[in-house]
Write a protein that holds these residues in place. Structure first.
Motif, mmCIF file in Angstrom:
data_model
loop_
_atom_site.group_PDB
_atom_site.id
_atom_site.type_symbol
_atom_site.label_atom_id
_atom_site.label_comp_id
_atom_site.label_asym_id
_atom_site.label_seq_id
_atom_site.Cartn_x
_atom_site.Cartn_y
_atom_site.Cartn_z
ATOM 1 N N VAL A 84 0.837 -1.198 0.000
ATOM 2 C CA VAL A 84 0.000 0.000 0.000
ATOM 3 C C VAL A 84 0.875 1.251 0.000
ATOM 4 N N VAL A 85 0.597 2.173 -0.923
ATOM 5 C CA VAL A 85 1.238 3.486 -0.884
ATOM 6 C C VAL A 85 0.452 4.320 0.127
ATOM 7 N N VAL A 86 1.021 4.491 1.312
ATOM 8 C CA VAL A 86 0.331 5.213 2.379
ATOM 9 C C VAL A 86 0.387 6.713 2.120
ATOM 10 N N LYS A 87 1.546 7.188 1.683
ATOM 11 C CA LYS A 87 1.726 8.583 1.299
ATOM 12 C C LYS A 87 2.571 8.616 0.036
ATOM 13 N N ILE B 96 12.323 10.153 -2.661
ATOM 14 C CA ILE B 96 12.779 8.870 -2.121
ATOM 15 C C ILE B 96 11.569 8.029 -1.684
ATOM 16 N N THR B 97 11.649 6.732 -1.945
ATOM 17 C CA THR B 97 10.629 5.799 -1.444
ATOM 18 C C THR B 97 11.155 5.117 -0.191
ATOM 19 N N ILE B 98 10.347 5.122 0.869
ATOM 20 C CA ILE B 98 10.665 4.360 2.067
ATOM 21 C C ILE B 98 9.694 3.188 2.145
ATOM 22 N N VAL B 99 10.240 1.983 2.238
ATOM 23 C CA VAL B 99 9.444 0.765 2.313
ATOM 24 C C VAL B 99 9.594 0.189 3.712
ATOM 25 N N ASN C 203 3.811 0.625 2.609
ATOM 26 C CA ASN C 203 3.634 -0.345 3.688
ATOM 27 C C ASN C 203 3.443 -1.737 3.083
ATOM 28 N N ILE C 204 4.282 -2.671 3.496
ATOM 29 C CA ILE C 204 4.174 -4.057 3.047
ATOM 30 C C ILE C 204 3.525 -4.870 4.166
ATOM 31 N N HIS C 205 2.229 -5.115 4.049
ATOM 32 C CA HIS C 205 1.538 -5.893 5.078
ATOM 33 C C HIS C 205 1.619 -7.394 4.821
ATOM 34 N N THR C 206 1.945 -7.769 3.571
ATOM 35 C CA THR C 206 2.147 -9.180 3.244
ATOM 36 C C THR C 206 3.597 -9.369 2.833
#
Length: 307
Positions: free
Chosen positions: A177-180, A185-188, A215-218
């Motif tokens: 999910v792209v939260v913001k 820069i991308t923060i994962v 956000n990686i929930h899986t």
């Protein structure tokens, strides 16, 4: 997170007599309502986590849907052989629920920290791994685990996590999910450390640095597409995790980057060849181990300055 999990499990068990709650002599008080109303679907196996997993596998082979719950470090490490041989090898419909993700049990020390659990479990065939960031995701994930036919590991925090989603989104297993959104820069990340990342994003925006937060929930199966998109659309990727950088979300993202054939700036922030140091509040332990808000901001500036 724990309350969200227990409430969802209660609802599932109330509607489906195949659903059982298993614990290993921990969390008995928080199961009071469940035990009172659904006592026939509750088993306390004592402080014998490996045995609990073996019992859960046996129950699954008889058509039950056991949710085996205890502290994550005691499941991922102590019961690993049983998770591998009794659950994953046999592809049994067992739901393994570990609480205390990362170093959230900050005052109890490294024996209670689940900072290598993803690294241990990611390699196991047939196992789906969930790592929710918020109570909302816990509800969705518990429901998804119930609906999945096969082994599942759910990596919970405790009971103090903040909700970061302003509105519901369409939860999909295996889809990040792209939260913001942002363009520099991308923060994962995965798990409740997303709260620190969002605070870091606010600080960095004051310096005109635009951050995309994923956000990686899986954790498994892993969403490769969302990472490839970030490679194309931002100037670099940083992974942030309350976990060893070996085998965790940083390793998963590195695998995607390497196999994509594309190049991007990439850095990992997490525990580096160490267990979490120090004792205190969760915030203090994160700062002591350089995975707090200031360390996230510093890592972003490092990657932007890297020519």
């Amino acid at each position: 997170m724990r309350t969200a999990y227990l409430n969802t499990l209660y609802d599932l068990a109330s509607k489906d007599k195949r659903v059982y709650a298993l614990i290993s002599d921990n969390g008995a008080i928080v199961y009071d309502k469940y035990r009172k109303d659904l006592g026939e679907q509750y088993l306390n196996l004592g402080i014998a986590e490996a045995n609990m997993i073996a019992v859960a596998a046996g129950m699954a082979s008889c058509g039950k849907i056991p949710f085996a719950y205890t502290i994550g470090s005691f499941l991922a490490y102590r019961a690993f052989e049983f998770i591998r041989n009794d659950v994953c090898l046999q592809n049994q419909n067992v739901k393994i629920v570990g609480t205390g993700a990362g170093s959230v049990y900050s005052a109890l020390g490294p024996t209670h920290h689940a900072t290598e659990d993803m690294g241990c479990l990611r390699s196991l065939p047939n196992l789906t791994i969930f790592s929710p960031a918020t109570p909302f995701e816990v509800k969705k994930i518990t429901q998804a685990a119930y609906e999945l036919n096969g082994p599942v590991y759910i990596r919970l925090g405790t009971n103090k996590e903040k909700e970061v989603y302003e509105q519901e989104y369409e939860f999909q297993v295996g889809k990040g999910v792209v939260v913001k959104d942002g363009s520099d820069i991308t923060i994962v990340s995965t798990g409740s450390i997303i709260v620190d990342i969002l605070k870091a994003k606010e600080k960095l925006e004051k310096e005109n640095i635009s951050i995309r937060v994923i956000n990686i929930h899986t954790v498994k199966p892993f969403d490769k597409e969302i990472i490839v998109k970030a490679i194309k659309e931002t100037k670099g990727i940083i992974t942030v995790e309350d976990h060893n950088i070996v085998g965790g979300i940083g390793s998963a993202v590195a695998e995607v980057i390497a196999e994509s054939g594309m190049s991007t700036k990439f850095k990992r922030l997490g525990l580096i060849e160490s267990f979490a140091k120090g004792y205190g509040t969760y915030e203090q332990v994160k700062n002591l181990n350089h995975i707090g808000i200031d360390s996230i901001c510093k890592k972003v500036k490092e990657i932007l300055d890297d020519k």
